[in-house]
Design an enzyme around this catalytic site. Structure first.
Site, mmCIF file in Angstrom:
data_model
loop_
_atom_site.group_PDB
_atom_site.id
_atom_site.type_symbol
_atom_site.label_atom_id
_atom_site.label_comp_id
_atom_site.label_asym_id
_atom_site.label_seq_id
_atom_site.Cartn_x
_atom_site.Cartn_y
_atom_site.Cartn_z
ATOM 1 N N VAL A 167 0.847 -1.187 0.000
ATOM 2 C CA VAL A 167 0.000 0.000 0.000
ATOM 3 C C VAL A 167 0.883 1.237 0.000
ATOM 4 O O VAL A 167 1.875 1.299 0.713
ATOM 5 C CB VAL A 167 -0.882 0.013 1.264
ATOM 6 C CG1 VAL A 167 -1.734 1.256 1.299
ATOM 7 C CG2 VAL A 167 -1.743 -1.219 1.303
ATOM 8 N N CYS A 168 0.533 2.211 -0.835
ATOM 9 C CA CYS A 168 1.325 3.430 -0.902
ATOM 10 C C CYS A 168 0.451 4.609 -0.502
ATOM 11 O O CYS A 168 -0.228 5.184 -1.333
ATOM 12 C CB CYS A 168 1.870 3.614 -2.315
ATOM 13 S SG CYS A 168 2.841 5.096 -2.490
ATOM 14 N N ILE A 169 0.431 4.936 0.775
ATOM 15 C CA ILE A 169 -0.252 6.155 1.203
ATOM 16 C C ILE A 169 0.675 6.918 2.124
ATOM 17 O O ILE A 169 1.578 6.343 2.730
ATOM 18 C CB ILE A 169 -1.603 5.881 1.914
ATOM 19 C CG1 ILE A 169 -1.454 4.816 2.980
ATOM 20 C CG2 ILE A 169 -2.667 5.509 0.925
ATOM 21 C CD1 ILE A 169 -2.712 4.624 3.788
#
Ligand SMILES: [Zn+2]
Ligand SMILES: [Zn+2]
Lengths: 167, 566
Positions: free
Chosen positions: A88-90
């Site tokens: 996940v890329c946040i």
């Protein structure tokens, strides 16, 4: 006395078990190792991921909460902010200074104020509102922008798969 | 299961080879000679030996580690691949003394190395598990003892061999085992620290500092070992390529440990000198939980200039990584000491508003928004100006944005609030005297506040722009007017502020700073677009030739409009 990272993770686990946020379940995979968690995230209502139950894995660094954990979906996902391998890329998962996208403000970055619960809630809102600026999955971002029907169709297929319904 | 099959197969092959030799030669000694002379037989024997090593490894692993965790196993595999590659590189240096004994020694080295890695991982695991059994302690202690004595033995062997027979491949072994010995010592120290911590009733605050210094000292010893080794190797043989990767990592780790120690010392110094201990009353007033460890604060807590309170030890470890307040991200290193005594209540409300991507489309690609933006937020803009006295003089660049300029309407300078009628605008930043600049640097905090306020104003303006855009599109639909015509500001924006009129932008000096705010606020716009199209002659139409960036922005604008209409 156990290390501070372990004590904090145990406290967070207790908190999450006592007051679970809606649609989110999280806890250590094995209670002998509090640094590897699994989480189940329900797709937010009213979005193309509605109804899905998405399993994910959280790996905490030894210096948690000074450094953020890593999060990876363990099911198939198709989303502008999720890499093909499920990572996940946040921004909440990045420490200030380490900036894969180059534009996130430090206000939403990782700091010890954040917690597993906040991460998971951010992920839920990310599922609801993808940020198509992020390059984690370029194809998904493009499709989200330009061909929403197709995107919704793929999302629905993924939702069905997580529920074990044949597509 | 597969490994069992391979072991059985190899055992069968070996039995066949030996049986065949014995059948042909009938006696022990001739059979041995027969096997060593025959290449296929030797191959089988080598494979068998290799498999025996693996089996012994597995048994030892079972004894000392029990079941490996998957992370440990992956770690082991990854490191093994590097080690094997490096061993092959080492073979090229010593190709002259290449023989089975040499291969066996390298295999043994690899074998022992892998146990060092596993021991390292296992001791790190102590911090992760709430249940550390007695078996764990027995295993770790006996393993460390065994590995340490083996390392010592091999170092001694290598030393004696080198002294008596001169430099040989033993040099490499001696050095490798010396490195492994430092690893064992490092693990042992960590183990001791963790054990003490586990057995103490209260949290041991200084453990992190001890670990840090252990890391530093062991890193230093390792760096010296590597440098000495490379120097010796270069003198006697050639450049030891196989040692470069580990050497690089060692130096990097040492550098990191070194800067960690410096940062930690600085943090401790700052905490002891700049920030007061939190008084019991303050602890009572706050909710008394340290946000870093989520535990109650009873002792040793510090209050930062922003009034946030944390455990001293928690703050120290955090300051090693970042010199900001964990809660409000105030940069504590830049905060002057004098701020210490001032009340900082406002600071906790000072978080930068997160840049919402949906506001970005209004990075200002057409003049129509400009009218709306500059009109509506004026009330909000004024306080910002007040908050940044030093920045106010520079405010000129902000409102100067010409309606003719398609891409850039943001104040190009972060310090500048949206001051609608700017007081005595200097033509551009070049006119800033060095004194003025210096004053700005001195007023760091105020400037930051002004910047934050400025960002807020931008957000308000963007909201206003959304309204404007809706009004405009409604108006356009009604009057079936060509969108490319003269700008028709919405009904509420009849009074075009003076700032929007005809002032030509003083571009060159603005550009670098404008890119700053650009990155902060507008995630997508590219500063260069402002240069390319910042021509006063450009007509305020939408038909200006579009750069790809503008295309994207336009598309997102449309998307947003659609969303707004729904
Ligand atoms: Zn604390
Ligand atoms: Zn603070």
């Amino acid at each position: 006395m156990a290390g501070s990272a372990l004590r904090r993770l145990m406290a967070e686990y207790k908190q999450l078990t006592l007051n679970p946020p809606e649609g989110i379940i999280a806890g250590p995979i094995n209670e002998e190792n509090f640094f590897e968690w699994e989480a189940l995230i329900t797709g937010p209502e009213g979005t193309c991921f509605e109804g899905g139950v998405f399993p994910a894995k959280l790996i905490f660094p030894p210096d948690y909460p000074l450094s953020p954990p890593k999060m990876q979906f363990t099911c198939e996902m198709f989303h502008p902010n999720i890499y093909a391998d499920g990572r996940v890329c946040i921004s909440i998962l990045h420490a200030p200074g380490d900036d894969p996208m180059g534009y996130e403000s430090s206000a939403e970055r990782w700091s010890p104020v954040q917690s597993v619960e906040k991460i998971l809630l951010s992920v839920v809102s990310m599922l609801a509102e993808p940020n198509d600026e992020s390059g984690a999955n370029v194809d998904a971002a493009k499709m989200w922008r330009e061909n929403r029907e197709e995107f919704n169709r793929i999302a629905e297929r993924i939702v069905r798969r997580t529920l074990g319904i044949p597509t | 299961m597969r490994s069992l099959g391979i072991s059985v197969l190899s055992l069968t092959l070996t039995t066949i080879v030996i049986a065949n030799a014995y059948y042909q030669k009938k006696q022990f000694y001739p059979s041995v000679v027969y096997i060593t002379k025959s290449n296929p037989s030797m191959a089988v024997i080598y494979i068998q030996a290799f498999i025996c090593v693996l089996i012994v490894g597995k048994i030892m692993r079972k004894i000392f580690f029990g079941q490996l965790r998957s992370a440990e196993f992956e770690h082991l595999m990854e490191r093994s691949w590097y080690a094997i590659t490096e061993t092959c590189l080492a073979f090229t240096v010593f190709r002259d003394d290449f023989n089975p004994k040499f291969v066996a020694l390298f295999t043994l080295l690899l074998f022992l190395k892998s146990f060092h890695w596993l021991a390292e991982d296992r001791v790190d695991y102590m911090e992760r598990s709430p249940v550390i059994s007695l078996l764990f302690h027995i295993r770790v202690l006996s393993l460390l003892l065994l590995l340490g004595s083996l390392d010592l033995h091999f170092i001694q062997h290598a030393y004696q061999s080198t002294v008596s027979k001169g430099a040989s491949v033993q040099l490499v072994f001696g050095f490798e085992y010396a490195i492994l010995l430092t690893v064992v010592i490092n693990i042992a120290i960590k183990y001791a620290l963790h054990s003490v911590d586990l057995n103490s009733e209260t949290p041991w605050d200084n453990k992190a500092v001890f670990l840090l210094y252990t890391e530093l000292i062991m890193g230093f010893i390792k760096v010296i070992l590597y440098v000495a080794f490379v120097a010796i190797m270069v003198r006697i043989y050639t450049l030891p390529l196989f040692a470069f990767r580990p050497m690089y990592y060692t130096i990097r780790n040492f550098k990191k440990a070194f800067s960690d120690v410096i940062l930690s010392r600085r943090a401790i110094y700052n905490m002891n000198t700049l920030y007061p201990d939190a008084t019991p009353e303050e602890l009572q007033a706050a909710d008394n939980v340290c946000i870093i460890c989520r535990e109650e604060m009873t002792t040793a807590s510090k209050k930062l200039p922003c009034n946030h309170i944390f455990h001293t030890s928690c703050l120290r470890s955090w300051f090693q990584r970042q010199q900001t307040c964990p809660t409000c991200r105030l940069n504590i290193l830049r905060t002057p000491t004098s701020n210490n005594n001032e009340p900082r209540q406002d600071q906790r409300h000072r978080q930068v508003p997160p840049p919402n991507p949906f506001f970005n489309p209004f990075g200002g690609q057409n003049p129509f928004q400009m009218f709306g933006q500059n009109n509506q937020p004026q009330p909000q803009a004024q306080p910002a100006a007040a908050g940044a006295p030093s920045g106010a003089q520079n405010a000129t660049n902000a409102p100067q944005a010409n309606p003719n300029i398609p891409p850039f309407v943001f104040p190009p300078f972060p310090f500048m609030p949206f001051m609608a009628p700017p007081p005595m605008p200097p033509p551009n930043l070049q006119s800033l005297s060095p004194e003025e600049l210096r004053r700005m640097e001195g007023n760091e905090r105020q400037n930051v506040e002004a910047r934050i306020q400025c960002l807020r104003n931008i957000q308000v303006m963007l909201d206003a722009a959304v309204v404007m855009m809706q009004q405009y599109s409604a108006a356009a639909a009604l009057s079936s007017q060509a969108p490319g015509g003269e700008p028709q500001p919405g009904p509420s924006t009849s009074g075009t502020p003076p700032t929007c009129n005809g002032t030509t932008p003083k571009s060159p000096i603005n550009l670098p700073t404008s890119s700053v705010i650009n990155n902060n606020v507008e995630s997508d716009s590219v500063p260069s677009t402002s240069t390319s199209s910042e021509t006063p002659e450009a007509t305020p139409t939408e038909s200006v030739a579009l750069t790809p960036e503008e295309e994207v922005r336009r598309r997102r604008l449309q998307k947003f409009q659609q969303a707004a209409e729904q």
